[in-house]
Design an enzyme around this catalytic site. Sequence first.
Site, PDB file in Angstrom:
ATOM      1  CE  LYS A   1      -5.823  -5.530  11.513  1.00 49.88           C
ATOM      2  NZ  LYS A   1      -4.863  -4.597  11.510  1.00 49.88           N
TER       3      LYS A   1
ATOM      4  CB  SER B   1     -10.035  -8.335   5.495  1.00 56.06           C
ATOM      5  OG  SER B   1     -10.936  -7.427   5.975  1.00 56.06           O
TER       6      SER B   1
END
Length: 397
Positions: free
Chosen positions: A47, A298
């Site tokens: 992110k 991720s």
Amino acid sequence: MLTFEMIQDAKRALEGIARKTPLDPAPKFGANVYIKSENLQLTGAFKLRGAYNKIRSLTPEERERGVIACSAGNHAQGIALSAAKLGIRSIICMPAGAPISKVEATRSYGAEVVLVPGVYDDAAREAERLTQEHGYTFAHPFNDPCVIAGQGTIGLEILEQLPEVEQVVVPIGGGGLISGVAMAVKTLKPSCRVIGVQAAGAASMYASRRAGRPVELDGVATIADGIAVKKPGDLTFALCQKYVDEIVTVNEDEISSAILALMEVQKTVAEGAGATPVAAVMFGRVDTTQLKTVCLVSGGNVDVTTLSRIITRGLSKAGRLVELTTKVADKPGSLIRLLQIVADSGANIVRINHAREDRHSDVGACIVTMVVETRDQAHICQLEASLTEKGYFLLDH
């Protein structure tokens, strides 16, 4: 509107800000399987890329007013760190049930945290309300071209690190990550397949794809809190329709098993969302027998207490931990005879409860419940057969 040039520009802007994370072979998951470790990114998740790209794009007036975001944790940390680097005030709305580790990490980067009852979508509504009330600049976690462009830099890295890649498997929550990665990959290598993975308990993009439009789920429930999104964005939905070849789902036990396998095999910690691509490969949702496949892990921001429960669930799914309940006579030597059968099978008892008063027990009998370490499902079957052969009836529990 998102363009490939925006992704290239984001890559240049992120030099010295975001790490170029490793891409390593993972032969235990398959001869053609590789892991792209965004869990080793600064803040512990991908992110940061999209967050920094968004924050750097703000006008002087927007920077002055401050930035607000909503997040289950990873976007929060990315925005908080990016804002701190650029000297901008940040306010983050987070679901009240977000892992404590993510909440505290977000605060540690200097953000003001507002905890909102409910899930991500409830936090999003509160962030929108505060934006209207105070004039903050809202940084959407996925439905924003600048954010998507930042995430797309991972696609460029994958092609640089493994030019021969033929398939990329990516987690999906709201769709920002896979939208950027898919556009980058498909632009440079159209033949490469891009497959999205969602938790079965939060499969909003999967449902939207089937409906042909963005749809909102009534609720979401998954250990993969980073992708627990009720409704994808209109922009991300359109990009997924254009660039993503297929979307599959995995269940909670499969996610837990993947987290455990990543720890044992790859020596790396993944959160629920990050482990979904590996779960899809492990349990046959994605075929890797012919195609060089990259699983994009991720993030790795999992709360330690949550991780303990996930490991237990993963061990159970793999047949390495089982709970067995049976009756024994309430007489001297009865319990030790039961335990000897377990010992002779090669299993190891990690917890046992011996109850004389139980709704299942007869007069003169006790209920024994054991949590046992085993090698695999075949070992469990062997142990159960041995107990049954010796006259022990196994009860449901």
